[in-house]
Write a protein that holds these residues in place. Structure first.
Motif, PDB file in Angstrom:
ATOM      1  N   VAL A  55      -2.583 -36.269 -20.962  1.00  0.00           N
ATOM      2  CA  VAL A  55      -2.656 -35.347 -22.608  1.00  0.00           C
ATOM      3  C   VAL A  55      -1.655 -34.796 -22.486  1.00  0.00           C
ATOM      4  CG1 VAL A  55      -3.772 -34.832 -24.581  1.00  0.00           C
ATOM      5  CG2 VAL A  55      -4.711 -36.488 -23.563  1.00  0.00           C
ATOM      6  N   GLU A  56      -1.757 -33.226 -21.401  1.00  0.00           N
ATOM      7  CA  GLU A  56      -1.255 -32.159 -21.430  1.00  0.00           C
ATOM      8  C   GLU A  56       0.700 -33.243 -21.309  1.00  0.00           C
ATOM      9  OE1 GLU A  56      -3.075 -29.330 -18.808  1.00  0.00           O
ATOM     10  OE2 GLU A  56      -0.878 -27.909 -19.170  1.00  0.00           O
ATOM     11  N   ALA A  57       0.520 -32.986 -20.298  1.00  0.00           N
ATOM     12  CA  ALA A  57       1.302 -34.386 -19.726  1.00  0.00           C
ATOM     13  C   ALA A  57       2.383 -35.100 -21.057  1.00  0.00           C
ATOM     14  CB  ALA A  57       1.635 -34.539 -18.731  1.00  0.00           C
ATOM     15  N   PHE A  58       2.241 -35.354 -21.389  1.00  0.00           N
ATOM     16  CA  PHE A  58       1.940 -36.291 -22.771  1.00  0.00           C
ATOM     17  C   PHE A  58       2.636 -35.135 -23.613  1.00  0.00           C
ATOM     18  CE2 PHE A  58       1.186 -37.972 -26.603  1.00  0.00           C
ATOM     19  CZ  PHE A  58       2.458 -39.022 -27.238  1.00  0.00           C
ATOM     20  N   ALA A  59       1.956 -34.163 -23.803  1.00  0.00           N
ATOM     21  CA  ALA A  59       1.745 -33.403 -24.863  1.00  0.00           C
ATOM     22  C   ALA A  59       3.639 -32.126 -24.698  1.00  0.00           C
ATOM     23  CB  ALA A  59       0.987 -31.811 -25.442  1.00  0.00           C
ATOM     24  N   MET A  60       3.637 -31.829 -23.337  1.00  0.00           N
ATOM     25  CA  MET A  60       3.956 -31.198 -23.034  1.00  0.00           C
ATOM     26  C   MET A  60       6.015 -31.973 -23.087  1.00  0.00           C
ATOM     27  SD  MET A  60       3.593 -28.410 -22.411  1.00  0.00           S
ATOM     28  CE  MET A  60       3.924 -27.369 -21.745  1.00  0.00           C
ATOM     29  N   THR A  61       5.158 -33.000 -22.313  1.00  0.00           N
ATOM     30  CA  THR A  61       7.332 -34.341 -22.395  1.00  0.00           C
ATOM     31  C   THR A  61       7.508 -34.577 -24.447  1.00  0.00           C
ATOM     32  OG1 THR A  61       6.152 -35.399 -21.029  1.00  0.00           O
ATOM     33  CG2 THR A  61       8.042 -35.919 -21.755  1.00  0.00           C
ATOM     34  N   MET A  62       5.990 -34.409 -25.368  1.00  0.00           N
ATOM     35  CA  MET A  62       7.184 -34.174 -26.591  1.00  0.00           C
ATOM     36  C   MET A  62       7.982 -33.025 -27.507  1.00  0.00           C
ATOM     37  SD  MET A  62       4.158 -35.677 -28.707  1.00  0.00           S
ATOM     38  CE  MET A  62       4.539 -35.109 -30.841  1.00  0.00           C
ATOM     39  N   THR A  63       7.154 -31.886 -26.453  1.00  0.00           N
ATOM     40  CA  THR A  63       8.112 -30.963 -26.927  1.00  0.00           C
ATOM     41  C   THR A  63       9.071 -30.401 -26.236  1.00  0.00           C
ATOM     42  OG1 THR A  63       5.526 -29.585 -26.038  1.00  0.00           O
ATOM     43  CG2 THR A  63       7.764 -28.024 -26.710  1.00  0.00           C
ATOM     44  N   LYS A  64       9.388 -31.116 -25.015  1.00  0.00           N
ATOM     45  CA  LYS A  64      10.820 -31.237 -24.242  1.00  0.00           C
ATOM     46  C   LYS A  64      11.818 -31.767 -25.190  1.00  0.00           C
ATOM     47  CE  LYS A  64      12.569 -34.391 -21.736  1.00  0.00           C
ATOM     48  NZ  LYS A  64      12.288 -35.328 -20.920  1.00  0.00           N
ATOM     49  N   ASN A  65      11.322 -33.080 -25.382  1.00  0.00           N
ATOM     50  CA  ASN A  65      12.055 -34.214 -26.485  1.00  0.00           C
ATOM     51  C   ASN A  65      11.737 -33.339 -28.371  1.00  0.00           C
ATOM     52  OD1 ASN A  65      11.972 -35.753 -24.240  1.00  0.00           O
ATOM     53  ND2 ASN A  65      10.196 -36.777 -25.089  1.00  0.00           N
ATOM     54  N   TYR A  66      10.946 -33.324 -28.581  1.00  0.00           N
ATOM     55  CA  TYR A  66      11.180 -32.667 -29.545  1.00  0.00           C
ATOM     56  C   TYR A  66      12.451 -31.132 -30.031  1.00  0.00           C
ATOM     57  CZ  TYR A  66      10.542 -30.408 -33.949  1.00  0.00           C
ATOM     58  OH  TYR A  66      10.896 -29.976 -34.950  1.00  0.00           O
ATOM     59  N   CYS A  67      12.556 -30.642 -28.129  1.00  0.00           N
ATOM     60  CA  CYS A  67      13.376 -29.050 -28.533  1.00  0.00           C
ATOM     61  C   CYS A  67      14.435 -29.380 -28.351  1.00  0.00           C
ATOM     62  CB  CYS A  67      12.534 -28.417 -27.290  1.00  0.00           C
ATOM     63  SG  CYS A  67      11.424 -27.423 -27.992  1.00  0.00           S
ATOM     64  N   LEU A  68      14.353 -30.668 -27.560  1.00  0.00           N
ATOM     65  CA  LEU A  68      16.248 -30.922 -27.362  1.00  0.00           C
ATOM     66  C   LEU A  68      16.609 -32.020 -28.226  1.00  0.00           C
ATOM     67  CD1 LEU A  68      15.851 -32.401 -23.223  1.00  0.00           C
ATOM     68  CD2 LEU A  68      16.650 -30.065 -23.971  1.00  0.00           C
ATOM     69  N   LYS A 116      17.176 -27.686 -18.127  1.00  0.00           N
ATOM     70  CA  LYS A 116      17.066 -29.382 -17.462  1.00  0.00           C
ATOM     71  C   LYS A 116      16.068 -27.226 -16.321  1.00  0.00           C
ATOM     72  CE  LYS A 116      18.146 -31.151 -13.797  1.00  0.00           C
ATOM     73  NZ  LYS A 116      18.537 -32.304 -12.446  1.00  0.00           N
ATOM     74  N   GLN A 117      17.193 -26.921 -15.703  1.00  0.00           N
ATOM     75  CA  GLN A 117      16.488 -25.989 -15.500  1.00  0.00           C
ATOM     76  C   GLN A 117      15.519 -25.159 -15.704  1.00  0.00           C
ATOM     77  OE1 GLN A 117      20.073 -24.329 -12.821  1.00  0.00           O
ATOM     78  NE2 GLN A 117      20.634 -26.159 -11.904  1.00  0.00           N
ATOM     79  N   LYS A 118      16.048 -24.786 -17.611  1.00  0.00           N
ATOM     80  CA  LYS A 118      15.517 -23.735 -17.855  1.00  0.00           C
ATOM     81  C   LYS A 118      14.316 -24.250 -17.867  1.00  0.00           C
ATOM     82  CE  LYS A 118      18.632 -22.551 -21.329  1.00  0.00           C
ATOM     83  NZ  LYS A 118      19.088 -22.197 -23.353  1.00  0.00           N
ATOM     84  N   MET A 119      14.096 -25.686 -17.833  1.00  0.00           N
ATOM     85  CA  MET A 119      12.376 -26.441 -17.894  1.00  0.00           C
ATOM     86  C   MET A 119      12.150 -25.897 -16.857  1.00  0.00           C
ATOM     87  SD  MET A 119      12.885 -29.262 -20.753  1.00  0.00           S
ATOM     88  CE  MET A 119      14.593 -30.214 -20.330  1.00  0.00           C
ATOM     89  N   ILE A 120      12.740 -26.345 -15.600  1.00  0.00           N
ATOM     90  CA  ILE A 120      11.550 -26.323 -14.398  1.00  0.00           C
ATOM     91  C   ILE A 120      11.618 -24.951 -14.034  1.00  0.00           C
ATOM     92  CG2 ILE A 120      12.013 -26.424 -12.221  1.00  0.00           C
ATOM     93  CD1 ILE A 120      13.610 -29.640 -12.956  1.00  0.00           C
ATOM     94  N   GLU A 133       3.314 -33.382 -11.599  1.00  0.00           N
ATOM     95  CA  GLU A 133       3.628 -32.663 -12.721  1.00  0.00           C
ATOM     96  C   GLU A 133       5.061 -32.885 -13.705  1.00  0.00           C
ATOM     97  OE1 GLU A 133      -0.950 -31.285 -13.739  1.00  0.00           O
ATOM     98  OE2 GLU A 133      -0.088 -30.154 -12.364  1.00  0.00           O
ATOM     99  N   ILE A 134       5.745 -32.115 -13.304  1.00  0.00           N
ATOM    100  CA  ILE A 134       6.809 -31.819 -13.545  1.00  0.00           C
ATOM    101  C   ILE A 134       7.847 -33.102 -13.927  1.00  0.00           C
ATOM    102  CG2 ILE A 134       9.123 -29.963 -13.481  1.00  0.00           C
ATOM    103  CD1 ILE A 134       6.885 -28.028 -12.269  1.00  0.00           C
ATOM    104  N   ALA A 144      13.457 -34.178  -7.147  1.00  0.00           N
ATOM    105  CA  ALA A 144      15.088 -33.409  -7.828  1.00  0.00           C
ATOM    106  C   ALA A 144      14.681 -32.067  -8.324  1.00  0.00           C
ATOM    107  CB  ALA A 144      15.138 -34.514  -9.395  1.00  0.00           C
ATOM    108  N   VAL A 145      12.875 -32.407  -9.290  1.00  0.00           N
ATOM    109  CA  VAL A 145      13.173 -31.030  -9.681  1.00  0.00           C
ATOM    110  C   VAL A 145      12.675 -30.194  -8.745  1.00  0.00           C
ATOM    111  CG1 VAL A 145      10.906 -30.007 -10.311  1.00  0.00           C
ATOM    112  CG2 VAL A 145      10.765 -32.419 -10.884  1.00  0.00           C
ATOM    113  N   ARG A 146      12.628 -30.272  -7.415  1.00  0.00           N
ATOM    114  CA  ARG A 146      12.555 -28.863  -5.960  1.00  0.00           C
ATOM    115  C   ARG A 146      14.267 -29.097  -6.276  1.00  0.00           C
ATOM    116  NH1 ARG A 146       8.630 -29.019  -1.435  1.00  0.00           N
ATOM    117  NH2 ARG A 146       7.655 -30.337  -2.734  1.00  0.00           N
ATOM    118  N   VAL A 147      15.004 -29.565  -5.895  1.00  0.00           N
ATOM    119  CA  VAL A 147      16.682 -29.577  -6.332  1.00  0.00           C
ATOM    120  C   VAL A 147      16.613 -28.325  -7.666  1.00  0.00           C
ATOM    121  CG1 VAL A 147      18.810 -29.951  -6.169  1.00  0.00           C
ATOM    122  CG2 VAL A 147      16.687 -31.032  -4.467  1.00  0.00           C
TER     123      VAL A 147
END
Lengths: 169, 148
Positions: A55-68, A116-120, A133-134, A144-147
């Protein structure tokens, strides 16, 4: 999902949701509005919520999508100044001032990074998520996250070193 | 934590190769006061991250948004409708006075009388016309000389 379950699992995420929203939307008001809106959406979809394993990852994904989406809707350039209360250390006053300056400098530097970098940076260095998780939240491969994270950290570090070497103007 | 180790970790950190545990060590180190001078810019970075983590969402979260309720409006409308029908039908009955009733009955009688007169006269006319028709038949028989 019942109300108590919702309150126990989803509500504690509100600070993380808010911080990610603020990282992306910059202004405090917009981040607060976004958080309220997102929780309203989550509450409306509470029946579907238990189908998601994380649920946590889902909520964060929703946040990301909404804000973008919000950002796309009105490429808002209104960078309102953000007020932050930094804790006082016991360092001497001048050093403290310098540190305060460079701490707020960090905020400005992160604000100039691509979204993307901000979020990471936010998810890793503030919220301490694992790369997997990210990757799940942002729909990216862990490598890709790491890079991207390395790129972001290096950019910030270089800018900070530059500023440190030349002194604060 | 010795300095060389920290520097080592920082290099890994820049390459995003540190684990969360190692990053926690770094955070801990930079939260202390005796940070090596050449690493001060990192102190700003980690102080910022620590401060940012403290940021809280302070507003309340309304789970149920208030939606305007209009269900009472339909009840009010139906009540108004029923009252208006009741009042208008009542007032119609009220307007007929006894005099008017009498007049109306008189008019009905007059009309019936008139209709009766018309129908009686029409009957007479009808008989005459039928008598005429038989005359016409006689004449026709004469002309065509039927076998009868």
């Amino acid at each position: 999902m019942k109300q108590t379950e919702f309150l126990n699992t989803v509500l504690p995420l509100k600070d993380k949701v808010y911080r990610l929203a603020k990282r992306l939307l910059v202004s405090r008001d917009e981040a607060e509005d976004a958080t309220q809106e997102l929780y309203f959406k989550l509450w409306k979809n509470k029946k579907k919520l238990k189908d998601y394993k994380n649920v946590e990852a889902f909520a964060m994904t929703m946040t990301k999508n909404y804000c973008l989406d919000q950002l796309k809707a009105k490429r808002s350039n209104n960078l309102t100044l953000v007020h932050s209360n930094y804790k006082d250390g016991n360092i001497s006053l001048q050093k403290e001032m310098e540190l305060k300056d460079s701490v707020s400098k960090v905020h400005e530097l992160i604000a100039t990074l691509p979204e993307k970098q901000k979020m990471i940076i936010q998810l890793r260095d503030v919220e301490n998520y694992e790369f997997e998780e990210i990757g799940k939240i942002l729909d990216l491969q862990p490598t890709a996250v790491r890079v991207a994270l390395s790129r972001a950290r290096k950019t910030i570090r270089e800018q900070l070193t530059k500023q440190h070497n030349y002194g604060i103007s | 934590m010795e300095l060389a180790n920290i520097e080592n970790l920082l290099e890994k950190y820049d390459n995003a190769a540190t684990s969360l545990q190692e990053e926690a060590i770094l955070k801990e180190y930079f939260a202390t006061e005796d940070v090596a001078p050449h690493l001060l810019e990192y102190k700003a970075l980690f102080t910022y991250f620590n401060n940012n983590k403290e940021e809280r969402f302070t507003k309340t979260i309304p789970l149920k948004r208030k939606q305007p309720n209009f269900w009472w409006l339909s009840i009010a409308a139906s009540v108004v409708l029923m009252v208006s029908i009741y009042v208008s039908s009542n007032s119609e009955i009220d307007t007929i006075t006894p005099q008017e009733q009498e007049l109306a009955e008189q008019a009905l009688k007059d009309t019936q009388k008139a209709f009766q007169l018309i129908s009686q006269n029409l009957n007479k006319g009808g008989n005459v016309a039928i008598a005429g028709l038989s005359e016409f038949e006689k004449a026709q028989n004469k002309v065509f000389k039927t076998e009868q």
